[in-house]
Design a protein around this motif. Structure first.
Motif, PDB file in Angstrom:
ATOM      1  N   UNK A   1     -17.124  49.846   5.950  1.00 19.68           N
ATOM      2  CA  UNK A   1     -17.842  48.684   5.820  1.00 19.68           C
ATOM      3  C   UNK A   1     -17.301  47.876   7.001  1.00 19.68           C
ATOM      4  N   UNK A   2     -16.159  48.032   7.551  1.00 19.80           N
ATOM      5  CA  UNK A   2     -15.675  46.979   8.567  1.00 19.80           C
ATOM      6  C   UNK A   2     -16.368  47.400   9.905  1.00 19.80           C
ATOM      7  N   UNK A   3     -16.774  46.505  10.613  1.00 17.45           N
ATOM      8  CA  UNK A   3     -17.656  46.932  11.823  1.00 17.45           C
ATOM      9  C   UNK A   3     -16.511  46.260  12.891  1.00 17.45           C
ATOM     10  N   UNK A   4     -16.444  47.083  13.911  1.00 19.13           N
ATOM     11  CA  UNK A   4     -15.554  46.801  14.942  1.00 19.13           C
ATOM     12  C   UNK A   4     -16.420  46.732  16.245  1.00 19.13           C
ATOM     13  N   UNK A   5     -15.907  45.983  17.258  1.00 21.51           N
ATOM     14  CA  UNK A   5     -16.884  45.733  18.370  1.00 21.51           C
ATOM     15  C   UNK A   5     -15.943  46.039  19.650  1.00 21.51           C
ATOM     16  N   UNK A   6     -16.725  46.617  20.816  1.00 20.72           N
ATOM     17  CA  UNK A   6     -16.219  46.655  22.145  1.00 20.72           C
ATOM     18  C   UNK A   6     -17.158  46.495  23.194  1.00 20.72           C
ATOM     19  N   UNK A   7     -16.609  45.753  24.053  1.00 18.96           N
ATOM     20  CA  UNK A   7     -17.448  45.145  25.295  1.00 18.96           C
ATOM     21  C   UNK A   7     -16.709  45.855  26.412  1.00 18.96           C
ATOM     22  N   UNK A   8     -17.581  46.677  27.060  1.00 19.36           N
ATOM     23  CA  UNK A   8     -16.797  47.336  28.485  1.00 19.36           C
ATOM     24  C   UNK A   8     -17.307  46.348  29.578  1.00 19.36           C
ATOM     25  N   UNK A   9     -16.308  46.018  30.527  1.00 16.75           N
ATOM     26  CA  UNK A   9     -16.589  45.101  31.517  1.00 16.75           C
ATOM     27  C   UNK A   9     -16.152  45.836  32.969  1.00 16.75           C
ATOM     28  N   UNK A  10     -16.997  45.536  33.881  1.00 18.00           N
ATOM     29  CA  UNK A  10     -16.534  45.826  35.395  1.00 18.00           C
ATOM     30  C   UNK A  10     -17.202  44.447  36.113  1.00 18.00           C
ATOM     31  N   UNK A  11     -17.035  44.784  37.479  1.00 16.56           N
ATOM     32  CA  UNK A  11     -17.560  43.638  38.437  1.00 16.56           C
ATOM     33  C   UNK A  11     -19.033  43.070  38.155  1.00 16.56           C
ATOM     34  N   UNK A  12     -19.735  44.229  38.275  1.00 15.76           N
ATOM     35  CA  UNK A  12     -21.337  43.749  38.411  1.00 15.76           C
ATOM     36  C   UNK A  12     -22.119  44.159  37.233  1.00 15.76           C
ATOM     37  N   UNK A  13     -21.595  44.928  36.396  1.00 15.70           N
ATOM     38  CA  UNK A  13     -22.462  45.579  35.256  1.00 15.70           C
ATOM     39  C   UNK A  13     -23.562  46.418  35.570  1.00 15.70           C
ATOM     40  N   UNK A  14     -23.515  47.110  36.711  1.00 17.40           N
ATOM     41  CA  UNK A  14     -24.622  47.989  36.897  1.00 17.40           C
ATOM     42  C   UNK A  14     -24.057  49.371  37.209  1.00 17.40           C
ATOM     43  N   UNK A  15     -22.656  49.656  37.329  1.00 13.86           N
ATOM     44  CA  UNK A  15     -22.296  51.079  37.604  1.00 13.86           C
ATOM     45  C   UNK A  15     -21.360  51.585  36.306  1.00 13.86           C
ATOM     46  N   UNK A  16     -20.002  50.970  36.513  1.00 13.18           N
ATOM     47  CA  UNK A  16     -18.873  51.488  35.413  1.00 13.18           C
ATOM     48  C   UNK A  16     -19.189  51.071  34.031  1.00 13.18           C
ATOM     49  N   UNK A  17     -19.536  49.834  33.691  1.00  6.60           N
ATOM     50  CA  UNK A  17     -19.432  49.425  32.383  1.00  6.60           C
ATOM     51  C   UNK A  17     -20.671  49.948  31.586  1.00  6.60           C
ATOM     52  N   UNK A  18     -21.892  49.921  32.243  1.00  2.00           N
ATOM     53  CA  UNK A  18     -23.011  50.525  31.588  1.00  2.00           C
ATOM     54  C   UNK A  18     -22.902  52.060  31.220  1.00  2.00           C
ATOM     55  N   UNK A  19     -22.209  52.783  32.284  1.00  3.35           N
ATOM     56  CA  UNK A  19     -21.880  54.047  31.932  1.00  3.35           C
ATOM     57  C   UNK A  19     -21.002  54.151  30.717  1.00  3.35           C
ATOM     58  N   UNK A  20     -19.959  53.397  30.741  1.00  2.41           N
ATOM     59  CA  UNK A  20     -19.051  53.498  29.563  1.00  2.41           C
ATOM     60  C   UNK A  20     -19.737  53.264  28.301  1.00  2.41           C
ATOM     61  N   UNK A  21     -20.430  52.158  28.194  1.00  3.39           N
ATOM     62  CA  UNK A  21     -21.253  51.627  27.306  1.00  3.39           C
ATOM     63  C   UNK A  21     -22.153  52.502  26.715  1.00  3.39           C
ATOM     64  N   UNK A  22     -22.916  53.281  27.445  1.00  2.00           N
ATOM     65  CA  UNK A  22     -23.835  54.510  27.340  1.00  2.00           C
ATOM     66  C   UNK A  22     -23.297  55.713  26.395  1.00  2.00           C
ATOM     67  N   UNK A  23     -21.951  56.037  27.285  1.00  2.00           N
ATOM     68  CA  UNK A  23     -21.099  57.071  26.687  1.00  2.00           C
ATOM     69  C   UNK A  23     -20.677  56.645  25.238  1.00  2.00           C
ATOM     70  N   UNK A  24     -20.074  55.460  25.061  1.00  2.00           N
ATOM     71  CA  UNK A  24     -19.585  55.242  23.951  1.00  2.00           C
ATOM     72  C   UNK A  24     -20.559  55.295  22.746  1.00  2.00           C
ATOM     73  N   UNK A  25     -21.817  54.739  22.928  1.00  2.00           N
ATOM     74  CA  UNK A  25     -22.995  54.477  22.069  1.00  2.00           C
ATOM     75  C   UNK A  25     -23.202  55.998  21.540  1.00  2.00           C
ATOM     76  N   UNK A  26     -23.118  56.913  22.604  1.00  2.00           N
ATOM     77  CA  UNK A  26     -23.731  58.300  22.353  1.00  2.00           C
ATOM     78  C   UNK A  26     -22.564  59.110  21.465  1.00  2.00           C
ATOM     79  N   UNK A  27     -21.357  58.728  21.576  1.00  2.00           N
ATOM     80  CA  UNK A  27     -20.204  58.996  21.091  1.00  2.00           C
ATOM     81  C   UNK A  27     -20.323  58.897  19.423  1.00  2.00           C
TER      82      UNK A  27
END
Length: 158
Positions: free
Chosen positions: A4-30
């Motif tokens: 029942x405990x919800x954890x949260x993660x924010x992926x961060x990069x310089x502009x949020x258009x390359x690395x962090x949205x890729x990481x976010x999308x991968x983690x959501x899929x996982x």
């Protein structure tokens, strides 16, 4: 993680258009594939305000599509609230790390654990280089690194 405990993660990069949205999308899929999406709050953000409101880089979207992942993310800048809302702020390189650590000092009750996503890489590639000025191969490298790191991060006890 307690049930029942919800954890949260924010992926961060310089502009949020390359690395962090890729990481976010991968983690959501996982977490979806692992049927634990109700246990996670997942987002990504930028240390800069350069791309706020923009979709991820077309090469990032293409790379994700090649791996069967679609994202509708719009770039946003990290806010002061993020430092108390998220359990983890996982960034891509030392520059992002320094920026986040500096910003966290301006937040009263910073509870987020700020670290490099690459800390979780079983291949020990700690830095996820910005592919923006690179080519499709560089985006694929970022994808592979993020996938390894996100899998390892998800598998660790939280």
């Amino acid at each position: 993680m307690a049930s029942g405990e919800v954890k949260s993660v924010l992926f961060v990069c310089l502009g949020n258009i390359c690395r962090s949205p890729i990481a976010e999308a991968i983690f959501k899929k996982l977490v979806t594939d692992g049927n634990v999406q109700n246990k996670w709050m997942i987002d990504s953000g930028a240390v800069s305000d350069w791309n706020v409101g923009r979709s991820p880089d077309a090469r990032a979207l293409s790379c994700l599509r090649n791996h069967g992942i679609v994202t509708a993310h719009k770039a946003r800048q990290v806010t002061q609230d993020d430092f108390v809302t998220f359990d983890y702020m996982l960034c891509m390189d030392e520059s992002n790390l320094r920026d986040l650590q500096r910003k966290s000092k301006q937040v009263k009750n910073c509870t987020a654990k700020i670290e490099l996503l690459g800390t979780y890489d079983p291949q020990n590639q700690r830095i996820i280089e910005d592919p923006y000025y690179g080519n499709d191969e560089d985006f694929e490298t970022v994808y592979e690194q993020c996938l390894r790191c996100c899998k390892a991060f998800l598998e660790k006890p939280h």
